[in-house]
Scaffold this active site. Structure first.
Site, PDB file in Angstrom:
ATOM      1  CD  GLN A  42       3.010   5.829   2.805  1.00  0.00           C
ATOM      2  OE1 GLN A  42       2.483   5.546   2.314  1.00  0.00           O
ATOM      3  NE2 GLN A  42       4.384   5.285   2.898  1.00  0.00           N
ATOM      4  CG  HIS A  56      -0.320   1.159   7.051  1.00  0.00           C
ATOM      5  ND1 HIS A  56       0.410   0.562   7.853  1.00  0.00           N
ATOM      6  CD2 HIS A  56      -0.031   2.003   6.824  1.00  0.00           C
ATOM      7  CE1 HIS A  56       1.956   1.111   7.283  1.00  0.00           C
ATOM      8  NE2 HIS A  56       1.509   2.336   6.715  1.00  0.00           N
ATOM      9  CD  GLU A  57      -0.701   2.356   2.819  1.00  0.00           C
ATOM     10  OE1 GLU A  57      -0.849   3.549   2.662  1.00  0.00           O
ATOM     11  OE2 GLU A  57      -0.575   1.815   3.042  1.00  0.00           O
ATOM     12  N   GLY A  72       0.977  -1.220  -0.546  1.00  0.00           N
ATOM     13  CA  GLY A  72      -0.187  -0.251  -0.270  1.00  0.00           C
ATOM     14  C   GLY A  72       1.051   1.314  -0.008  1.00  0.00           C
ATOM     15  CB  CYS A 106       4.861   1.905   7.455  1.00  0.00           C
ATOM     16  SG  CYS A 106       5.134   3.287   5.941  1.00  0.00           S
ATOM     17  CG  LEU A 107       6.237   1.394   1.569  1.00  0.00           C
ATOM     18  CD1 LEU A 107       6.268   1.303  -0.580  1.00  0.00           C
ATOM     19  CD2 LEU A 107       7.809   0.262   1.186  1.00  0.00           C
ATOM     20  CG  HIS A 122       0.328   6.675   5.379  1.00  0.00           C
ATOM     21  ND1 HIS A 122       1.366   7.788   5.863  1.00  0.00           N
ATOM     22  CD2 HIS A 122       0.455   5.148   5.010  1.00  0.00           C
ATOM     23  CE1 HIS A 122       2.402   6.251   5.570  1.00  0.00           C
ATOM     24  NE2 HIS A 122       1.477   4.901   5.698  1.00  0.00           N
TER      25      HIS A 122
HETATM   26 NI    NI Z   1       2.568   3.212   5.847  1.00  0.00          NI
END
Ligand code: NI
Length: 161
Positions: free
Chosen positions: A51, A134-135, A46, A92-93, A138
């Site tokens: 991000q 999670h997304e 995701g 998480c990226l 963000h």
């Molecule tokens: Ni993330």
């Protein structure tokens, strides 16, 4: 399409609340293409627009092994959370090389707009439900690290276990 730079924890943009998308433009459509390319390239499940430095309520998700189920959610809102929860590792990226244990709803129902700005609904459970929560966090400037029970560990330690 192009890869975008992924912002890393500590970047103030990751803590900002994102704005609603009012209409689909070529620019936003290009952003979504780039987000998919960037997510797949980084082997993530995701990615949210902040991000890659864009404060819009857009996220992309694909939790399949085959990477053949791209899901783009615009202005997503979680309408229902199950009482049942799941506890598991999350990463998480924007927090590279780390993982933490997070408890989330096992199932969620999300209302969103698709790339044509048509309203749609999705019910996810398990990993998909985790990715949705999670997304969408963000988009409100929240990273999973605040939810990680017992803090973060290095992924290298996890692999040794
Ligand atoms: Ni993330």
């Amino acid at each position: 399409m192009a890869l975008r730079n992924i912002r890393i924890q500590g970047d103030p943009l990751l803590e900002k609340k994102c704005k609603e998308v009012k209409e689909m433009t070529d620019r936003t459509s290009g952003l979504i293409d780039d987000m998919f390319e960037t997510m797949y390239n980084a082997e993530g499940v995701g990615l949210a627009a902040p991000q890659v430095g864009v404060l819009k309520r857009i996220c992309v998700i694909d939790v399949t092994e085959e990477k053949n189920s791209p899901l783009c959610l615009i202005n997503p809102v979680i309408e229902e959370y199950s009482e049942e929860t799941q506890t598991g590792w999350e990463g998480c990226l924007s927090v590279p090389g780390k993982s933490g244990t997070v408890t989330r709803a096992e199932k969620v129902k999300v209302r969103y707009q698709d790339r044509n700005m048509q309203f749609a609904e999705i019910e996810g459970e398990g990993l998909l439900a985790r990715a949705l929560q999670h997304e969408i966090d963000h988009l409100d400037g929240q990273l999973y690290v605040r939810l990680a029970e017992g803090g973060l560990v290095d992924n290298s330690e996890l692999e040794e276990e």
